[in-house]
Design a protein around this motif. Structure first.
Motif, PDB file in Angstrom:
ATOM      1  N   ILE A  14      -3.212   4.581  -2.386  1.00  0.00           N
ATOM      2  CA  ILE A  14      -4.150   5.217  -1.453  1.00  0.00           C
ATOM      3  C   ILE A  14      -3.846   6.708  -1.380  1.00  0.00           C
ATOM      4  O   ILE A  14      -2.817   7.132  -0.828  1.00  0.00           O
ATOM      5  N   SER A  15      -4.726   7.502  -1.971  1.00  0.00           N
ATOM      6  CA  SER A  15      -4.509   8.957  -1.959  1.00  0.00           C
ATOM      7  C   SER A  15      -5.838   9.649  -2.232  1.00  0.00           C
ATOM      8  O   SER A  15      -6.742   9.049  -2.810  1.00  0.00           O
ATOM      9  N   LEU A  46      -7.603   4.654   3.714  1.00  0.00           N
ATOM     10  CA  LEU A  46      -6.501   3.845   4.232  1.00  0.00           C
ATOM     11  C   LEU A  46      -6.996   2.651   5.050  1.00  0.00           C
ATOM     12  O   LEU A  46      -6.570   1.515   4.840  1.00  0.00           O
ATOM     13  N   GLY A  76       0.851  -1.197   0.000  1.00  0.00           N
ATOM     14  CA  GLY A  76       0.000   0.000   0.000  1.00  0.00           C
ATOM     15  C   GLY A  76       0.876   1.231   0.000  1.00  0.00           C
ATOM     16  O   GLY A  76       1.750   1.381   0.851  1.00  0.00           O
ATOM     17  N   CYS A 115       0.665   5.187   0.390  1.00  0.00           N
ATOM     18  CA  CYS A 115      -0.359   6.064   0.953  1.00  0.00           C
ATOM     19  C   CYS A 115       0.133   7.496   1.128  1.00  0.00           C
ATOM     20  O   CYS A 115       1.219   7.712   1.670  1.00  0.00           O
ATOM     21  N   TYR A 124      -4.385  11.650   5.936  1.00  0.00           N
ATOM     22  CA  TYR A 124      -4.120  10.312   6.488  1.00  0.00           C
ATOM     23  C   TYR A 124      -3.222  10.426   7.712  1.00  0.00           C
ATOM     24  O   TYR A 124      -2.145  11.027   7.635  1.00  0.00           O
TER      25      TYR A 124
END
Ligand code: NCD
Length: 361
Positions: free
Chosen positions: A185-186, A213, A156, A158, A246
């Motif tokens: 993941i963004s 996330l 992942g 992120c 995040y």
């Protein structure tokens, strides 16, 4: 080992080269004393036009642990760059005094440009938001040390995938290894740049994109967190809106695999809460140490290469003749640079991989 004279992009790395480099790194870890004088009499030039802690210090420490000397700057204010000297001239001079040059710059494609004028190997220590191949060496070393090998993982990525050069380089390097699945993941605004996504599709890398996330965590073998890159935003309001998007906390690890590794190129700016630091899955401080060790293996190879006149490079007839649209591209300030073909497509700049302007095509 495949002979290589520069490390400016991940495309310079081949699988057999990596395997040899990593096995030398393992030997350095096992028998550091054997290498203590292996670069005695050699000199590393360290040119940092942009702030750095780990990359700069780890290169200096790596050189010194091999017995080499180091000179350089971590702020260009004291150099002739501040008098308007071209990058080409600064590189010619620096190469005359050293055995290998490490360069970090906010200008994208600057290491590619430097390699056109250098008699000694050039190492890209980060060029703007473009690429950062020695952080990738660090990341690969960490994964290999922690897991025994690099294939068959779900990773992942992120955070700020748009500006995060470490991510761009890591994704490309993963092409060398089997069965890698990416979770990108963004927030939508910070997705990977299209030239990276296009390349992933072309080489059939496996990926899904997500904005959340917590939903991805249970799936992952590696979670690679990144900082939202304030200095690369054009709009300060947009940065403030996205900066805390995040935050990984210890509580969020409840659903994670027991052997998941948490990585981060560092520095962090709030995206990993400090309560994660004591979790056995937190690998980011060890990762920084592996960075020094793999850089030792790299310097050991490069510093012993004979000096070579750089080839005279002229405009490539196949390169797009337009102007690069990217204001951070090195070709915008150093306008004498020859046009090069981009490995990401004929309509792209050979230095920073961004589009060239259609008007001039
Ligand atoms: C990274 C960089 O400079 O790109 N740091 C590093 O080299 N270890 C990541 C960052 O600045 O966020």
């Amino acid at each position: 080992m495949t002979q290589m004279r520069k490390l400016v992009n991940v495309a310079d790395m081949k699988r057999d080269w990596w395997d040899d480099l990593y096995s030398r790194c393992r030997d350095i870890i096992a028998r550091p004393g054997v290498y203590a004088d292996s670069c005695r009499g050699k000199i590393l030039a360290s040119m940092f036009y942009e702030p750095s802690t780990r990359t700069n210090f780890s290169f200096q420490a790596a050189a010194q642990r091999l017995g080499a000397g180091v000179f350089g700057f971590s702020d260009p204010v004291g150099t002739s760059a501040s008098k308007g000297e071209t990058l080409a001239d600064t590189i010619r001079m620096t190469a005359a005094y050293s055995s290998t040059i490490v360069i970090r710059s906010p200008q994208e494609g600057s290491a590619t440009a430097a390699a056109l004028y250098s008699e000694v190997p050039i190492i890209n220590a980060g060029d703007g938001g473009h690429s950062h191949p020695t952080q990738t060496l660090t990341d690969l070393t960490t994964i290999a040390q922690k897991r025994g090998s690099i294939g068959n993982i779900r990773i992942g990525l992120c955070g700020d995938l748009k500006h995060g050069r470490t991510v761009h380089s890591l994704v490309e390097a993963m092409e060398m290894f089997p069965n890698i699945s990416f979770y990108l993941i963004s927030p939508h605004e910070l997705r990977l740049p299209d030239y990276v996504l296009d390349r992933m599709k072309n080489v059939e890398q496996n990926f899904i994109e997500s904005e959340t996330l917590i939903d991805c965590i249970p799936e992952l073998d590696i979670l690679y967190m990144t900082r939202i890159q304030r200095e690369r935003f054009k709009d300060a309001g947009e940065y403030r809106r996205l900066k805390d998007v995040y935050v990984l906390t210890k509580k969020m690890l409840d659903g994670a695999k027991k052997d998941m590794q948490i990585m981060h190129p560092l520095p962090r700016y709030g995206e990993i809460a400090t309560d994660v630091d004591t979790d056995p899955r937190a690998a980011y401080f060890e990762q920084a140490r592996y960075g020094m060790l793999i850089r030792m293996a790299l310097l050991l190879e490069f510093m012993h290469l004979p000096r070579e006149h750089p080839p005279i490079t002229e405009n490539d007839p196949d390169a797009a003749p337009g102007e690069c649209v990217n204001p951070a591209c090195i070709t915008r300030s150093d306008t004498y640079l020859p046009r090069l073909v981009s490995r990401s497509g004929i309509d792209r700049c050979g230095y920073c991989d961004k589009k060239v302007s259609e008007m001039l095509l």
